[in-house]
Scaffold this active site. Structure first.
Site, PDB file in Angstrom:
ATOM      1  N   SER A  21       0.842  -1.195   0.000  1.00 41.76           N
ATOM      2  CA  SER A  21       0.000   0.000   0.000  1.00 41.76           C
ATOM      3  C   SER A  21       0.878   1.247   0.000  1.00 41.76           C
ATOM      4  O   SER A  21       2.034   1.211   0.470  1.00 41.76           O
ATOM      5  CB  SER A  21      -0.886   0.007   1.256  1.00 41.76           C
ATOM      6  OG  SER A  21      -1.570   1.239   1.398  1.00 41.76           O
ATOM      7  N   TYR A  75      -1.421  -0.751  10.453  1.00 40.06           N
ATOM      8  CA  TYR A  75      -1.656  -1.074   9.044  1.00 40.06           C
ATOM      9  C   TYR A  75      -0.450  -0.613   8.228  1.00 40.06           C
ATOM     10  O   TYR A  75       0.098  -1.375   7.423  1.00 40.06           O
ATOM     11  CB  TYR A  75      -2.936  -0.410   8.541  1.00 40.06           C
ATOM     12  CG  TYR A  75      -3.260  -0.780   7.106  1.00 40.06           C
ATOM     13  CD1 TYR A  75      -3.899  -1.982   6.819  1.00 40.06           C
ATOM     14  CD2 TYR A  75      -2.909   0.055   6.049  1.00 40.06           C
ATOM     15  CE1 TYR A  75      -4.182  -2.342   5.501  1.00 40.06           C
ATOM     16  CE2 TYR A  75      -3.185  -0.294   4.740  1.00 40.06           C
ATOM     17  CZ  TYR A  75      -3.815  -1.497   4.470  1.00 40.06           C
ATOM     18  OH  TYR A  75      -4.078  -1.845   3.170  1.00 40.06           O
TER      19      TYR A  75
END
Length: 255
Positions: free
Chosen positions: A138, A148
């Site tokens: 990401s 995350y």
């Protein structure tokens, strides 16, 4: 005939990978928890594309399930030529507000499963002299937005190291680093994305098409979208204290 294994194959970017890999003629091994959705997708692809589709139900928070997927990747009788490590999700609350068991489960899916499955696939592919590993990371891997981001940072750097180890072997490793993409991801995480400008959204079919083109070129880090290419370029040169300060302001309570 090539065979591709996709984790998190029933929704979002994973589903789009399955659709496009089948469209180019790859047989598939589809991995996810939801057996009904797996079987529905498998039936759709067998009918529409005429490819062989194997369904492998697995919960990647469970070590025994990860081991079963790793065994499938290591098989010499039915070799896998492309691995797409796509399975993932996000937690709504911040690190200290989550139960540590939830954080451990997130780590198991986003980081540990990627490591274990890349190890199995990398060894098998290297011995055959060809293959590709695509680890879906990401743009968040370049910032400091909770665990995350931390997990995705692991995926990006791990994939870069793996690519160096595999250089010259005929096997490639690519970290795919998308930004905000129209999928079920944010809805499942119960994230309100209504304020995000339209130009910041990526289209999943275009994203996967560009990613596969980058893989064919042997690119190690693939960042889809001009807007995110510019953002990542900036993040790589900005002082880390500045990057951290922006993350702190994003997490500051609004009330």
């Amino acid at each position: 005939m090539s065979t591709s294994l996709v984790t998190g194959a029933t929704a979002g970017i994973g589903r789009e990978f399955a659709l496009q890999l089948a469209a180019r003629g790859d047989d598939l091994v589809l991995v996810a928890r939801d057996v009904a959705r797996l079987e529905a997708l498998a039936a759709e692809l067998r009918t529409s594309r005429g490819v062989e589709v194997e369904v492998l139900s697995a919960d990647l928070t469970r070590r025994e399930d990860v081991a079963r997927v790793a065994d499938r990747l290591a098989s010499s009788d039915a070799p896998v030529d492309v691995l797409v490590n796509n399975a993932g999700y996000s937690l709504k609350k911040s690190f200290l507000d989550n139960e540590v068991s939830d954080e451990e489960a997130l780590f198991d899916v986003l980081s540990r499963a990627v490591l274990v499955l890349s190890h199995a696939a990398g060894r098998a592919m290297r011995s055959r002299g060809h293959g590709a590993i695509i680890n879906v990371s990401s743009v968040a891997s370049f910032i400091t937005s909770g665990t995350y981001s931390a997990n995705k940072a692991f995926v990006t750097v791990f994939t870069e190291g793996l690519a160096s180890e595999l250089a010259g072997s005929g096997v490639t490793a690519t970290a795919l680093c998308p930004g905000f993409t129209h999928t079920e991801f944010h809805e499942r995480a119960e994230l309100d994305m209504s304020r995000l400008p339209k130009f910041m959204w990526l289209d999943a079919p275009r994203l996967v098409r560009d990613a596969l083109a980058d893989v064919d070129k042997g690119k190690v880090v693939s960042v889809p979208g001009r807007q995110y290419k510019a953002i990542v370029t900036a993040l790589r040169v900005l002082p880390r204290p500045l990057v951290r300060s922006r993350a702190r302001s994003a997490h500051r309570p609004s009330g």
